[in-house]
Each structure stands twice: as C-alpha cells, then as structure tokens.
Design a protein around this motif. Structure first.
Motif, short mmCIF file in Angstrom:
data_model
loop_
_atom_site.label_atom_id
_atom_site.label_comp_id
_atom_site.label_asym_id
_atom_site.label_seq_id
_atom_site.Cartn_x
_atom_site.Cartn_y
_atom_site.Cartn_z
N HIS A 247 0.82 -1.21 0.00
CA HIS A 247 0.00 0.00 0.00
C HIS A 247 0.86 1.26 0.00
CE1 HIS A 247 -3.19 -2.81 1.78
NE2 HIS A 247 -3.63 -2.45 0.59
N ARG A 248 1.96 1.24 0.72
CA ARG A 248 2.82 2.42 0.73
C ARG A 248 3.48 2.63 -0.63
NH1 ARG A 248 3.81 4.95 5.53
NH2 ARG A 248 2.87 3.97 7.37
N THR A 249 3.76 1.56 -1.34
CA THR A 249 4.29 1.70 -2.69
C THR A 249 3.26 2.36 -3.61
OG1 THR A 249 5.68 -0.26 -2.40
CG2 THR A 249 5.24 0.45 -4.66
N LEU A 250 1.99 1.99 -3.45
CA LEU A 250 0.93 2.61 -4.24
C LEU A 250 0.80 4.10 -3.91
CD1 LEU A 250 -1.90 -0.10 -4.20
CD2 LEU A 250 -0.48 0.61 -6.14
N ARG A 251 0.96 4.45 -2.64
CA ARG A 251 0.87 5.87 -2.27
C ARG A 251 1.98 6.68 -2.93
NH1 ARG A 251 0.23 4.80 4.22
NH2 ARG A 251 -1.83 3.81 4.16
N VAL A 252 3.20 6.15 -2.89
CA VAL A 252 4.32 6.86 -3.51
C VAL A 252 4.11 6.95 -5.02
CG1 VAL A 252 6.81 6.80 -3.92
CG2 VAL A 252 5.92 6.20 -1.67
N ALA A 253 3.62 5.87 -5.64
CA ALA A 253 3.36 5.89 -7.08
C ALA A 253 2.31 6.93 -7.43
CB ALA A 253 2.93 4.51 -7.55
N ARG A 254 1.29 7.08 -6.58
CA ARG A 254 0.27 8.10 -6.81
C ARG A 254 0.88 9.50 -6.77
NH1 ARG A 254 -3.88 8.85 -9.67
NH2 ARG A 254 -2.49 10.54 -10.28
N THR A 255 1.80 9.72 -5.84
CA THR A 255 2.47 11.02 -5.75
C THR A 255 3.33 11.28 -6.99
OG1 THR A 255 2.50 10.91 -3.33
CG2 THR A 255 4.07 12.41 -4.38
N LEU A 256 4.03 10.26 -7.44
CA LEU A 256 4.85 10.41 -8.65
C LEU A 256 3.98 10.75 -9.86
CD1 LEU A 256 7.24 7.36 -8.09
CD2 LEU A 256 7.87 9.78 -7.97
N ALA A 257 2.80 10.13 -9.93
CA ALA A 257 1.88 10.46 -11.02
C ALA A 257 1.38 11.89 -10.90
CB ALA A 257 0.71 9.46 -11.02
N ASP A 258 1.12 12.36 -9.67
CA ASP A 258 0.68 13.74 -9.49
C ASP A 258 1.75 14.73 -9.91
OD1 ASP A 258 -1.78 12.90 -8.53
OD2 ASP A 258 -1.15 12.94 -6.43
N LEU A 259 3.01 14.41 -9.60
CA LEU A 259 4.10 15.30 -10.02
C LEU A 259 4.25 15.33 -11.54
CD1 LEU A 259 6.80 14.44 -7.32
CD2 LEU A 259 5.65 16.64 -7.62
N ASP A 260 3.92 14.21 -12.19
CA ASP A 260 3.99 14.16 -13.65
C ASP A 260 2.74 14.72 -14.31
OD1 ASP A 260 6.46 13.03 -13.51
OD2 ASP A 260 5.80 10.97 -13.87
N GLY A 261 1.72 15.06 -13.50
CA GLY A 261 0.47 15.55 -14.07
C GLY A 261 -0.35 14.46 -14.72
N SER A 262 -0.18 13.22 -14.28
CA SER A 262 -0.88 12.08 -14.87
C SER A 262 -2.06 11.69 -13.99
CB SER A 262 0.08 10.90 -15.03
OG SER A 262 -0.61 9.74 -15.45
N ASP A 263 -3.20 11.44 -14.63
CA ASP A 263 -4.37 10.97 -13.89
C ASP A 263 -4.23 9.50 -13.50
OD1 ASP A 263 -5.59 13.44 -14.06
OD2 ASP A 263 -6.60 12.97 -15.94
N ALA A 264 -3.51 8.74 -14.30
CA ALA A 264 -3.37 7.30 -14.06
C ALA A 264 -2.00 7.00 -13.47
CB ALA A 264 -3.57 6.52 -15.36
N VAL A 265 -1.95 5.95 -12.64
CA VAL A 265 -0.69 5.44 -12.10
C VAL A 265 -0.15 4.41 -13.09
CG1 VAL A 265 0.42 4.23 -10.19
CG2 VAL A 265 -1.43 5.86 -9.73
N ARG A 266 0.98 4.70 -13.69
CA ARG A 266 1.50 3.85 -14.76
C ARG A 266 2.66 2.99 -14.25
NH1 ARG A 266 -1.19 5.78 -19.01
NH2 ARG A 266 -1.79 8.00 -19.00
#
Length: 539
Positions: A499-518
């Motif tokens: 779950h913490r990996t998903l949280r960090v991935a969500r933040t990385l997507a926000d910094l990239d301006g991406s709606d989806a977690v890739r």
C-alpha cells in the motif's frame, strides 16, 4: 458569602470544565484549598495574598475555603490563580457575581498584580465558544484566545476580556474602565529557509526530497558523514506548502498546551522538530509525571527529523510505530490517560555503520560487513516497513563541489510540490463531498476530543490515504499492477509495503500531471522500497 467561577482542566487535547467554588464564612482564620490540587495550584494562595496586598486589599479575617470541582479530577498548572482571585473578590463583594457568570477564566498572578501568560488558552477558548461562554485571560494571551471563533456581535460585553493586570480587570468588571477586545494575531511567515540551490550534486536525493514533500511521505537517508543528509533535511520546510487554516489551528492547539506558542500568534509555517538522539521516550511521544505533548505531537502537520537514527534508544524508536500509522498517540499512565494528535512526516538520517565509511573503497571499514550489520540492526523491520522512501546518499565528489551552484532553487521545487498537493486536496475533497471517506469512530462522551479525533484521521495528502480511498485513487494500469505483483513476490513485500508503494506511485503520477498510475511510477516507487540495506550486505 459564596461565589463560583468557571475555569478548565486539560487532559491531553481535551478541555474539561472546572468550577472554582469560594466560601468565606465565620471560623478560624484559614485559607483552605480542596479538590485534588497539585503543588502549583496550592501555591496560588501565596500569589493571591501578595496580589491583594499590592492592590491595597486584605483578605477577610475569616475561614476561606476554595473547592475545585469535580473533586476527583487532578488540577494542575498556574492558570487557576485568576479564577481563585476573582472568586474571592466576588465573595467579598468587590466585583458583581453576575459580571463573571458567563466566562471561562484563566491566568497566572504575579506578585505585583499583573497577569502572566499561561498555556492552553487557545483550546480553552475553543471549548468556551462551543459552550456559549466568554473568556477572561491575561492580555498577553488575548491574541491567542481571539482565534477561538468569537465575534464582536455583543458590543456591550465582548466575549474575550484580556486584562494586563488584576486591577484593570476589576475596573472593567465594575464598569469603571473599558478594555479593548483583543485581535487575532498572525505570525510573520516571511522566513527565509536554506535553499536547495546551495547543495551541489545529490540530484537523486533532491528528487526523492521533492517526492516526500509532494506526498507527505516518510523518508530515510543513509550515507557517510558529510554527504549532505542533514542539509537536505533542513531544506525540506522551504519546499513544503503552508498549512491550511484548519491544520494551523490544530497545530497551534498542541503548541498552546505545551506553552510553546510564543506570543500567541498563529503561523502557517510547518513545524520542523529535530530532537537530539538522547531524547527519552516521554520527550518523544509525550507523557511524564505531568502528561505533556511530545515531539511527535509538537510536529503535528509538520516534520519530525531524527538525525543519527540508530543512536536513539530502541524503545523510543519502537514507540513511533503506532503514531506513524494512526496519526495520534495515547499515553496511558496510572494517573493519566490522554490523547494527542501526531500526524507528522518522519524524516530520518543515519550512517551505514558506526564508523560511517562502510563500502567506501578509499576508507574501508575494518569490521565490514559486521559493523554495518550490527549498526543497522538497531532498527527493527516493522519500523523500516513504515518508511515509504529509503535512499542512499553517497559522498559528494570533488568534481561536483567545483561546479557552480545549480540553477534550480527551492522556489522552483516548491511550485511543483504545491501543484501536486493542490491536486491531492481537490481529489480528497471530492471524496469527502460524496461521503466516500471512511468514518472515524470516537467516544461521544469525550466532548471536544471526539471531533478532534475525527479531524486528525482525515486524509489530507497521499500519505494519509488508505483502504477504499487508496484503491480508488492509486489503482495502477495493467502493466503497473503486474510489475507490483512480481516485485511483491520476489522482494517479500508486506501488505503495508504494498500500500505504501501505491501511495508513492500516486504522488509520482501527481508530479507528472498524470491521472493514471503507470508502470513507470510503480517502478520508481519500488526503487525506493528496495530490500533493507543489511539484507543486501549479508548477500
């Protein structure tokens, strides 16, 4: 002759009503105080005597009894001086009883009759406002009390009376003087922080620092002495967004209880606490003989920086595990059971071994790899599992030190962090409007504390999301999920690490301006959750 004045007692962040009942009756000359008062409250008798003498008043030559009700609640602190003095004055007929009937009173008396600052005025004012009462407090606490949500609708009797001295307060209550209503004070937040542009090299570490700031993630930096770990941590406040109004009020309530609010001015700057590694368990999580907030609570909505992490006492570090998950800390003692908020961002730094030069070819450790295994073994697996980002901070090469300063400043990074936080805030507010945020149960008999517990548990950034909310906002694409599944199997990730990996991935997507977690975001997040360093050494 009898009078009653309302004041408060503090249990953690909660505010409990206390009645100061004063009786002046015939009998042997005495000044008795009952109601489970501690030494500071008992000493108020001498301060009241000295204050009355300074004002030219004398206590009646009768038996004076002061009862602090409820009698089974421990009364601590010097803020009982003013309510005891006002109760005596009302019983003696110096001030009208009805003039103090609708107020909660706090204040410490000086020997010359002036009123000194006391802790806890802000939460007391909020509780008084909720109960439909006004506040009487020292003038130096007036700006703090004004943040309790009062207005100036009643011009004849302002909800806050902030008096510089007992004499001025008496004149105001008798209608002989008019004390101006205090104004809510705001601290000057135009502070200058150390700039990231001053750090040469360490581009990977700067990237991770930006990710930690954008999502509110916990961070651990491992590197030899002089590699810049403390410099990086000290620049984190400069890239964090300012506190929201509700966050600033919550953080200020804790600081007010600890007597750490200074001039009573509310600030939107995020607190940066960096206790020494000799700090005790009570200093870090709170408690003691007279329960007080610890560093984890004073860092509420801010940063707690623990330098030289393995040098802290093992039991002290293990006490961080619960507040890192729940966002609050409950201190249970034989004479106290209190709860404080503790929604903080943990940033830690450590050397790879005791000498600090493990794995450096030019300065080889003579006890490698045992030195590193023993030193890093001071940190337990459950604690490390709660840290989202773990990076190596290598020594800075001489070639990097000779280069000119980098062009990117803290202001540039702060702009990207603020944009990512704005996206998270809007996303979570949308979930809140739709009623999709999980409900937090709290004891309804706890009064003000019940509402505060719900606020502490309210997610405000990606690091706070969990359960259905996390599944909804951080669901990766098919390739990302496949990568995460394979990594979890090979690295042995726990459910918490997943779950913490998903949280960090969500933040990385926000910094990239991406709606989806890739898949790219999952891969970078996994790189920060590599196996524990000591496991790599053993291999």
């Amino acid at each position: 002759m009898q009078a009653k004045v309302r004041t408060v007692a503090f249990q953690g962040i909660d505010v409990l009503p206390v009645d100061v009942q004063v009786l002046v009756a015939p009998g042997n000359l005495a000044f008795a105080m009952v109601g489970l008062a501690d030494k500071a409250v008992g000493e108020s008798r001498e301060r009241v005597r000295a204050t009355f003498r300074a004002l030219g008043l004398s206590l009646p030559p009768q038996r004076i009894t002061v009862n602090l009700s409820p009698a089974d609640l421990t009364k601590e602190g010097s803020h009982y001086d003013l309510p005891i003095a006002l109760g005596l004055l009302a019983a003696m007929g110096v001030v009208p009883r009805e003039s103090i009937a609708g107020y909660v009173v706090l204040g410490e008396l000086a020997l010359d009759g002036s009123l000194s600052r006391v802790p806890g005025v802000l939460p007391a004012a909020i509780a008084a406002r909720a109960a439909g009462r006004g506040v009487i407090c020292p003038a130096v606490c007036g700006g703090e009390a004004a943040w309790g949500g009062f207005d100036d609708a009643d011009a004849d009797r302002p909800p806050i009376i902030a008096a510089p001295s007992l004499l001025a307060l008496i004149n105001h209550l008798r209608g002989q003087q008019r004390l101006a209503a205090p104004e809510a004070l705001v601290a000057d937040d135009r502070a200058t922080y150390p700039d990231l542009a001053e750090i040469k090299g360490q581009e990977s570490a700067k990237r991770v620092l930006e990710v930690a700031a954008a999502g509110g993630h916990n961070l651990l930096m491992i590197g030899p002495p002089g590699s810049g770990k403390s410099m990086l941590a000290s620049r984190l406040p400069g890239i964090l967004p300012p506190l929201e109004a509700e966050e600033a009020l919550e953080a200020s309530m804790v600081r007010s209880l600890a007597g750490d609010l200074g001039e009573g001015k509310l600030s939107r700057r995020r607190t940066f606490r960096d206790p020494h590694h000799s700090a005790t368990l009570q200093a870090l999580v709170g408690g003691g003989h007279r329960a007080r907030p610890g560093e984890v609570s004073l860092a509420h909505h801010g940063v707690l920086f623990l330098d030289e992490l393995p040098e802290f006492n093992r039991a002290t570090l293990e006490a961080l595990r619960q507040p890192l998950e729940s966002g609050r800390v409950t201190v249970a003692r034989a004479n106290a059971h209190v709860t404080y908020p503790a929604r903080f961002q943990l940033v830690a730094a450590m050397n790879p071994c005791r000498c600090g030069h493990l794995m450096e070819p030019t300065r080889a450790c003579g006890r490698a790899p045992r030195c590193g295994l023993d030193y890093q073994g001071k940190l337990s697996g459950p604690l490390l599992d709660r840290i989202d980002l773990c990076i190596d901070v290598p020594p800075v090469a001489a070639a990097d030190l000779a280069l000119p300063p980098p062009s990117e400043t803290s202001a540039d990074v702060a702009a990207r962090v603020a944009a990512a936080r704005a996206v998270q805030r809007e996303r979570l507010e949308e979930f809140d409007r739709k009623g999709k945020l999980p409900a937090v149960e709290a004891d309804e008999t706890a009064g003000l504390l019940a509402d505060r517990v719900r606020n502490w548990s309210k997610p405000r950034c990606n690091a706070d999301t969990d359960g259905a909310v996390l599944a909804a906002v951080a669901e990766p694409d098919a390739e990302g999920r496949a990568l995460l599944t394979r990594a979890a199997e090979r690295l042995g990730l726990s459910a918490r690490a997943w779950h913490r990996t998903l949280r960090v991935a969500r933040t990385l997507a926000d910094l990239d301006g991406s709606d989806a977690v890739r898949r790219l975001h999952i891969a970078e997040a996994l790189s920060y959750r590599r196996p524990q360093p000591r496991a790599a050494l053993a291999a």
